[in-house]
Design an enzyme around this catalytic site. Structure first.
Site, PDB file in Angstrom:
ATOM      1  N   LYS A 113       1.416  -6.693  16.221  1.00 52.43           N
ATOM      2  CA  LYS A 113       1.160  -5.296  15.864  1.00 52.43           C
ATOM      3  C   LYS A 113      -0.165  -4.829  16.442  1.00 52.43           C
ATOM      4  O   LYS A 113      -1.065  -5.616  16.703  1.00 52.43           O
ATOM      5  CB  LYS A 113       1.120  -5.145  14.333  1.00 52.43           C
ATOM      6  CG  LYS A 113       2.415  -5.514  13.647  1.00 52.43           C
ATOM      7  CD  LYS A 113       3.481  -4.512  13.956  1.00 52.43           C
ATOM      8  CE  LYS A 113       4.770  -4.863  13.228  1.00 52.43           C
ATOM      9  NZ  LYS A 113       5.901  -4.214  13.803  1.00 52.43           N
ATOM     10  N   CYS A 114      -0.287  -3.517  16.602  1.00 54.09           N
ATOM     11  CA  CYS A 114      -1.498  -2.868  17.078  1.00 54.09           C
ATOM     12  C   CYS A 114      -2.702  -3.342  16.248  1.00 54.09           C
ATOM     13  O   CYS A 114      -2.585  -3.452  15.032  1.00 54.09           O
ATOM     14  CB  CYS A 114      -1.319  -1.361  16.928  1.00 54.09           C
ATOM     15  SG  CYS A 114      -2.687  -0.388  17.533  1.00 54.09           S
ATOM     16  N   PRO A 115      -3.790  -3.700  16.885  1.00 53.68           N
ATOM     17  CA  PRO A 115      -4.151  -3.519  18.295  1.00 53.68           C
ATOM     18  C   PRO A 115      -3.948  -4.768  19.144  1.00 53.68           C
ATOM     19  O   PRO A 115      -4.407  -4.816  20.279  1.00 53.68           O
ATOM     20  CB  PRO A 115      -5.636  -3.188  18.206  1.00 53.68           C
ATOM     21  CG  PRO A 115      -6.135  -4.071  17.100  1.00 53.68           C
ATOM     22  CD  PRO A 115      -4.988  -4.080  16.093  1.00 53.68           C
TER      23      PRO A 115
END
Length: 77
Positions: free
Chosen positions: A15-17
């Site tokens: 998942k981001c980042p």
């Protein structure tokens, strides 16, 4: 460069980042002109990876939506 000569970097499930951070670290270790194919399932990667390429001076050769996310071909600047 073709798919056979570009390195594949599978970042699906992150998942981001993390996809951008890991892509940046991998690109830092590459030589100018080398290509990297990044696969990610993070929905924000469609925005984050192109932005990363512009900011860091890399060429986004191709970006496409896949069944489970995105696939990007990036040439190191």
């Amino acid at each position: 460069m073709t798919d056979e000569t570009a390195s594949l970097y599978d970042l699906r499930g992150l998942k981001c980042p993390l996809p951008v951070l890991k892509t940046r670290k991998r690109m830092d270790a590459m030589r100018s002109g080398e290509e990297l194919v990044v696969e990610t399932s993070d929905p924000l990667a469609g925005i984050d990876i192109p932005h990363f390429c512009r900011e860091d001076g890399h060429q986004l050769i191709e970006g496409q939506t896949t069944e489970d996310g995105h696939r990007f071909r990036i040439r190191k600047g």
